[in-house]
Design a protein around this motif. Structure first.
Motif, PDB file in Angstrom:
ATOM      1  N   CYS A  70       0.860  -1.189   0.000  1.00 32.40           N
ATOM      2  CA  CYS A  70       0.000   0.000   0.000  1.00 32.40           C
ATOM      3  C   CYS A  70       0.890   1.230   0.000  1.00 32.40           C
ATOM      4  O   CYS A  70       2.110   1.137   0.177  1.00 32.40           O
TER       5      CYS A  70
ATOM      6  N   PRO B 104       1.229   6.045   9.029  1.00 32.23           N
ATOM      7  CA  PRO B 104       0.389   6.887   8.174  1.00 32.23           C
ATOM      8  C   PRO B 104       0.846   8.351   8.271  1.00 32.23           C
ATOM      9  O   PRO B 104       1.219   8.796   9.357  1.00 32.23           O
TER      10      PRO B 104
ATOM     11  N   ARG C  85      -2.509  10.216  10.536  1.00 31.49           N
ATOM     12  CA  ARG C  85      -3.927  10.000  10.247  1.00 31.49           C
ATOM     13  C   ARG C  85      -4.272   8.540  10.472  1.00 31.49           C
ATOM     14  O   ARG C  85      -3.387   7.683  10.570  1.00 31.49           O
ATOM     15  N   ASP C  86      -5.581   8.260  10.541  1.00 34.62           N
ATOM     16  CA  ASP C  86      -6.001   6.862  10.674  1.00 34.62           C
ATOM     17  C   ASP C  86      -5.592   6.079   9.421  1.00 34.62           C
ATOM     18  O   ASP C  86      -5.672   6.617   8.304  1.00 34.62           O
ATOM     19  N   PRO C  87      -5.214   4.834   9.599  1.00 36.96           N
ATOM     20  CA  PRO C  87      -4.989   4.011   8.397  1.00 36.96           C
ATOM     21  C   PRO C  87      -6.292   3.861   7.620  1.00 36.96           C
ATOM     22  O   PRO C  87      -7.367   3.758   8.218  1.00 36.96           O
ATOM     23  N   ARG C  88      -6.191   3.871   6.301  1.00 41.30           N
ATOM     24  CA  ARG C  88      -7.394   3.681   5.469  1.00 41.30           C
ATOM     25  C   ARG C  88      -7.741   2.193   5.422  1.00 41.30           C
ATOM     26  O   ARG C  88      -6.853   1.341   5.583  1.00 41.30           O
ATOM     27  N   PRO C  89      -9.004   1.896   5.127  1.00 34.14           N
ATOM     28  CA  PRO C  89      -9.401   0.485   5.094  1.00 34.14           C
ATOM     29  C   PRO C  89      -8.528  -0.351   4.165  1.00 34.14           C
ATOM     30  O   PRO C  89      -8.146  -1.481   4.508  1.00 34.14           O
ATOM     31  N   GLU C  90      -8.170   0.211   3.011  1.00 30.63           N
ATOM     32  CA  GLU C  90      -7.364  -0.604   2.076  1.00 30.63           C
ATOM     33  C   GLU C  90      -5.944  -0.824   2.617  1.00 30.63           C
ATOM     34  O   GLU C  90      -5.308  -1.839   2.320  1.00 30.63           O
ATOM     35  N   GLU C  91      -5.465   0.124   3.418  1.00 33.14           N
ATOM     36  CA  GLU C  91      -4.132  -0.037   4.021  1.00 33.14           C
ATOM     37  C   GLU C  91      -4.181  -1.120   5.110  1.00 33.14           C
ATOM     38  O   GLU C  91      -3.302  -1.978   5.188  1.00 33.14           O
TER      39      GLU C  91
ATOM     40  N   ASN D 202     -10.950  -3.077  13.206  1.00 28.53           N
ATOM     41  CA  ASN D 202     -10.358  -3.982  12.221  1.00 28.53           C
ATOM     42  C   ASN D 202     -10.334  -5.421  12.703  1.00 28.53           C
ATOM     43  O   ASN D 202     -10.585  -6.349  11.933  1.00 28.53           O
TER      44      ASN D 202
ATOM     45  N   GLU E  94     -18.054  -1.405  12.919  1.00 31.10           N
ATOM     46  CA  GLU E  94     -17.868   0.047  12.898  1.00 31.10           C
ATOM     47  C   GLU E  94     -18.264   0.658  14.235  1.00 31.10           C
ATOM     48  O   GLU E  94     -18.354   1.874  14.371  1.00 31.10           O
TER      49      GLU E  94
END
Ligand code: URA
Length: 256
Positions: free
Chosen positions: A83, A153, A157-163, A193, A198
């Protein structure tokens, strides 16, 4: 008072735990212990499972991460370009601690200090995490500590879902290798995760979940960085740790 006891009291103090000392016996009673034990009669909830693809594909080559041993896994993570987070890293932050740990702690991802030093939870939040663990009698070296994502990150920032998805097979393999008897998810990103949900930490804490389709219990608590900003919540985090310990004892491992 013996030095060890003094230390333990200071860790509890760092957790915001009020301690009473009986004048006659100087016996120490942790006030929240009983409350924490009472508060959580929750049964193992059907933890929604995070399905983790075991295969990481890089430069056209399929690597079955689920078969890698520790050294191969670490080497793989160090060169991972799955990623875009790899572009900004100083180094990937693999994980640290006892590879045969009973307790596994999972956070979100490296910050600036972790990126520099190559080890999870080494900054201020890490200090608090160490004290949280010591408050329940666990030196940091005794647990295994890892993150949802292995690369920092940008701007924290928060990690993205794809990351997170790109890194999921690495974490799954770490869990499979350690075979912990309990997982503590610190913070929203780790909890969401790991449990494929959520829901907020506030909704998830105080319950027992299980990891993926295993019987490994997962307890959710606040992230130490959040606790540094909101020290009043340390009482709840302490209760969460007591719940984790109680869960472990309930499993009959006798190993706290
Ligand atoms: N926060 C995390 O979630 N992980 C780290 O390693 C450091 C800070």
């Amino acid at each position: 008072m013996p030095e060890e006891e003094n230390k333990r009291l200071s860790y509890l103090d760092a957790m915001g735990v009020q301690v009473w000392q009986a004048r006659s016996t100087r016996e120490v009673e942790v006030v929240e212990a009983a409350a924490g034990a009472r508060a959580h009669a929750a049964t193992l909830a059907p933890g929604a499972s995070a399905s983790v693809a075991p295969t990481v594909t890089e430069a056209g080559a399929d690597v079955d991460v689920s078969q890698l041993d520790w050294e191969a896994l670490r080497a793989r993570v160090q060169v991972c370009t799955q990623c875009e987070l790899h572009q900004g890293r100083t180094q990937a932050v693999f994980g640290v601690g006892n590879r045969n740990a009973t307790w596994m702690v999972i956070g979100e991802g490296p910050g600036v200090d972790e990126d520099r030093l190559g080890e999870p939870f080494v900054g201020r939040a890490g200090q608090l995490l160490n004290n949280m663990l010591l408050a329940i009698g666990l030196p940091r070296e005794q647990v295994y500590i890892a993150n949802i994502v292995k690369c920092r990150p940008p701007q924290n920032r928060d990690p993205r879902p794809e990351e997170a998805a790109s890194c999921a097979a690495y974490l799954a393999r770490q869990i499979a290798l350690v075979q912990p008897q309990i997982i503590v998810a610190v913070g929203r990103v780790a909890a969401q995760n790991l449990l494929n949900t959520e829901l907020s930490v506030g909704r998830l804490r105080g319950q027992r979940f299980s990891y993926d389709q295993s019987e490994i219990p997962v307890i959710v608590t606040y992230h130490p960085a959040y606790l540094l900003r909101s020290p009043k919540e340390k009482r709840r985090a302490w209760q969460d740790l007591l719940l984790a310990r109680e869960t472990l004892r309930g499993l009959g491992t006798g190993d706290s």
